[in-house]
Design an enzyme around this catalytic site. Structure first.
Site, short mmCIF file in Angstrom:
data_model
loop_
_atom_site.label_atom_id
_atom_site.label_comp_id
_atom_site.label_asym_id
_atom_site.label_seq_id
_atom_site.Cartn_x
_atom_site.Cartn_y
_atom_site.Cartn_z
N ASP A 159 0.86 -1.21 -0.13
CA ASP A 159 0.08 -0.18 0.12
C ASP A 159 0.67 1.24 0.13
O ASP A 159 1.93 1.22 0.86
CB ASP A 159 -0.96 0.05 1.38
CG ASP A 159 -1.98 -0.97 1.20
OD1 ASP A 159 -1.96 -1.85 0.37
OD2 ASP A 159 -2.80 -1.13 2.17
N HIS A 373 3.95 -7.82 -0.31
CA HIS A 373 3.47 -9.20 -0.78
C HIS A 373 4.09 -9.31 -2.00
O HIS A 373 4.77 -8.42 -2.77
CB HIS A 373 2.02 -9.18 -0.93
CG HIS A 373 1.19 -9.01 0.26
ND1 HIS A 373 0.47 -9.84 0.80
CD2 HIS A 373 1.14 -8.07 1.41
CE1 HIS A 373 -0.15 -9.57 2.11
NE2 HIS A 373 0.20 -8.45 2.45
N SER A 488 8.51 3.38 4.59
CA SER A 488 9.65 2.93 3.74
C SER A 488 9.37 3.21 2.16
O SER A 488 8.33 3.73 1.91
CB SER A 488 10.41 1.85 4.14
OG SER A 488 11.54 1.65 3.31
#
Length: 516
Positions: A159, A373, A488
Site C-alpha cells: 500500500d 506481498h 519505507s
C-alpha cells in the site's frame, strides 16, 4: 595534501657522506642542498603520480557504477552527518516497549487519526492485543480487504503512493528529472563468493516436487535457473588429474575471485565450493594452498549477516571476475584489474528478445500497511542485503538527494517469472532499518556496525534448498513475503514485453493486489 604530509609519505632516506675528500664544510653545504632539491623533486613527482592514480581510479569506479556517495544541497550533507542508524535503533527500542493495557486503545486510535489508518481492515480489531507500537505497525489485515487482480501479470506489492515508474533506459532508473542511478548500484554486481544457503523447514517430498512442477507449468516459469547471477558452474570443466597448480587454477577461475574483509590488504584466490563437488580426492589434493578453502572459513556455519561479528568475520565483495596475472594487494588494484565486460552476464543485461526492463517505485507513509506481498507468480532465487545509511525516503528528500535508494540499507530479492527477470527491493529508511523476510530467518538488518563496509558490498543468501526443481522459493501473486516498520519504499524492477503499459500513473495511491 600539506608539504609535511607529503614529506612523511615519501620517506626520503639520508645517507652518511665522507667529507675528507670534499674539502670540508663547503662541500657539506653543497651535499645538503643537493639532497634537499632531490626531496622536493621527488615529492612533486609523487604528487603528480598520486593525482593521475586518483583520476584513473575515479574513471574506473564510474564505469563499474558503484559511486554512490551522498550528493545534493547543503541540507543533504548536514543530514548525512547525523547518526541516523543509531537513532533508528533507539526508536526501535521505543517501539518495542510494552504499553499499559489501558493506554493501548486511545494511543493507537490517536495514531490512526493522525496518519489516516483504517482500523476497520484489521484482522484483529481488538487494539488491546497489540502490545506495542511495533505490533501495530506490522498489523495484519483481513485477506478480503486486499483482493488480487486476476488478470494483471504484475500487481502492487504494498500500500503506497507511486513515486515514479517507467522503462529502464540505458541500464539506469530515472528517479526524478535529472536524478538517476544504475541497476548495478541498486542490485549489485556479479556475486564473487559462494553464498549462504538457507535451509527450510519443509521436507522435500514427491508431493512437494510435483506441486512445484505444477506451479512452474501453470505460470510458464522455467525450471532450474542454474544460478544466473554467478559464473557458470566450473565443475563442467575437464581437468587432468596430473595438472599442476597453475593449470588447475586456470580451469576453475571462471568463477569470480573474492577476498575476505579480515585482510583488506591481501586478496586470496579460492576455488568455489561448487567446483569441488564432482572432483575426486586426488584432484582436490592437487589444488594446492591457493585453491584450498580457508580453515577458518565455513560457509555452512554462518549465522546470518549479523554486523556484530568479530574482526575475523567474512563479508563478501561484489566484484566482476578476472583472471589476474598477479595478486592484487588492495581495492585500487581490484578496480584496475576488474573486467567490466563481466557485468554483461547479469540477468538484467540479458533480457529476452522483444522485452524491456520496467521499474516502479512505491512510497509507504507511516499510516500505510507495512507488510509487502509478492508482485507476481515468481521464484525468488536469492536475496542480497546491502548495509547502508538510513536516510528518510520521503518524496521531499527523494527529489533532492542523489542515489537515495542505493545509499540506504536494503534487501534485494532476485528471481524470475513468466516474462523473465523479476526483482523486488524493500528499502530501509530513518526509523525503519528492520526488514523481515518471512522465509529467511538468517537475515538481520540495521545491526550495530563495528566497521564501515566498503562500497558495493553485500551479503547474499540463496534459496535453492526450497525446491530442487525450481532452485528457489515459489511465491504467488499477493502472497505475503515480509514487512518493515513505520514507513519505507519498495522498488520493483522487472522484465516484460515491450508493449507493456502501466495502468497506473505517477502520484497515484495503490493498494496490495491492484494492477500496475
Amino acid at each position: 595534501m600539506r608539504p609535511r604530509q607529503r614529506f612523511r609519505r615519501f620517506h626520503p632516506r639520508w645517507s652518511k657522506v665522507n667529507l675528507r675528500g670534499f674539502g670540508g664544510v663547503g662541500a657539506l653545504k653543497g651535499v645538503k642542498a643537493l639532497n634537499g632539491m632531490n626531496v622536493r623533486v621527488s615529492m612533486r613527482l609523487k604528487w603528480i603520480s598520486n593525482r593521475i592514480h586518483r583520476i584513473r581510479r575515479s574513471r574506473r569506479l564510474g564505469r563499474l557504477s558503484i559511486s554512490v556517495r551522498p550528493n545534493g544541497s547543503w541540507q543533504v550533507y548536514l543530514l548525512s552527518s547525523l547518526p541516523l542508524r543509531s537513532l533508528s535503533r533507539v526508536w526501535g527500542q521505543f517501539n518495542r516497549a510494552h504499553l499499559p493495557t489501558f493506554l493501548r486503545t486511545p494511543g493507537f486510535k490517536l495514531y490512526a487519526w493522525v496518519f489516516g489508518c483504517n482500523l476497520s481492515e484489521l484482522k484483529d480489531p481488538d487494539l488491546t492485543h497489540y502490545r506495542n507500537f511495533q505490533d501495530f505497525f506490522c498489523r495484519e489485515l483481513r485477506p478480503e480487504t486486499r483482493p488480487v487482480d486476476p488478470v494483471s501479470p504484475v500487481v502492487s506489492p504494498v500500500d503506497g503512493r507511486i513515486v515514479c515508474q517507467g522503462v529502464v533506459d540505458n541500464n539506469r532508473i530515472q528517479h526524478v528529472k535529472g536524478l538517476s542511478y544504475s541497476l548495478e548500484a541498486l542490485l549489485g554486481g556479479i556475486s564473487s563468493s559462494n553464498p549462504l544457503v538457507v535451509n527450510f523447514e519443509d521436507e522435500i517430498t514427491p508431493d512437494l516436487i510435483q506441486k512445484h512442477e505444477q506451479f512452474a507449468e501453470q505460470h510458464s516459469i522455467s525450471l532450474n535457473s542454474n544460478n544466473r547471477y554467478r559464473k557458470a558452474d566450473a565443475s563442467a570443466a575437464v581437468v587432468d588429474e596430473h595438472s599442476d597448480e597453475e593449470a588447475l587454477l586456470c580451469a576453475f577461475t571462471d568463477h569470480p575471485h573474492f577476498y575476505l574483509n579480515d585482510s583488506r590488504n591481501s586478496l586470496n584466490y579460492f576455488c568455489p565450493f561448487s567446483a569441488f563437488e564432482d572432483i575426486s580426492n586426488s584432484v582436490r589434493s592437487s589444488c594446492g594452498k591457493r585453491l584450498s578453502p580457508s580453515s577458518n572459513f565455513d560457509l555452512n556455519n554462518l549465522g546470518g549477516d549479523d554486523d556484530l561479528r568479530s574482526e575475523s568475520s567474512s563479508d563478501f565483495e561484489s566484484a566482476p571476475a578476472s583472471i589476474l596475472e598477479h595478486e592484487p594487494t588492495n581495492w585500487d588494484d581490484w578496480v584496475q584489474e576488474a573486467d567490466v565486460t563481466d557485468i554483461d552476464s547479469l540477468p538484467w543485461h540479458n533480457i529476452r528478445p522483444g522485452n524491456k526492463l520496467f521499474y516502479s517505485v512505491i512510497y509507504l507513509a507511516p499510516g500505510d500497511y507495512h507488510r509487502f506481498h509478492s508482485p507476481a507468480d515468481w521464484v525468488i532465487e536469492s536475496r542480497r542485503h546491502f548495509s547502508g545509511e538510513l536516510f528518510s525516503v520521503s518524496p521531499f528528500l527523494a527529489r533532492r538527494l542523489h542515489n537515495l535508494f542505493v545509499l540506504n540499507e536494503r534487501v534485494a530479492l532476485l528471481g524470475r517469472y513468466e516474462h523473465g527477470f523479476m526483482s523486488m527491493i524493500p528499502v530501509g529508511a530513518t526509523n525503519v532499518g528492520s526488514i523481515v523476510i518471512n522465509c529467511d530467518p538468517t537475515l538481520s538488518t540495521n545491526r550495530l556496525v563495528l566497521r564501515k563496509k566498503s562500497l558495493g558490498t553485500f551479503q547474499e543468501a540463496v534459496y535453492k534448498n526450497a525446491s530442487p526443481v525450481l532452485d528457489g522459493m515459489p511465491v504467488s501473486r499477493g502472497e505475503q513475503v515480509g514487512g518493515f516498520q513505520l514507513g519505507s519504499t519498495v522498488v520493483l524492477v522487472f522484465e516484460a514485453p515491450a508493449d507493456f503499459e502501466f495502468s497506473t500513473y505517477q502520484g497515484q495511491y495503490v493498494r496490495v493486489g491492484e494492477a500496475l
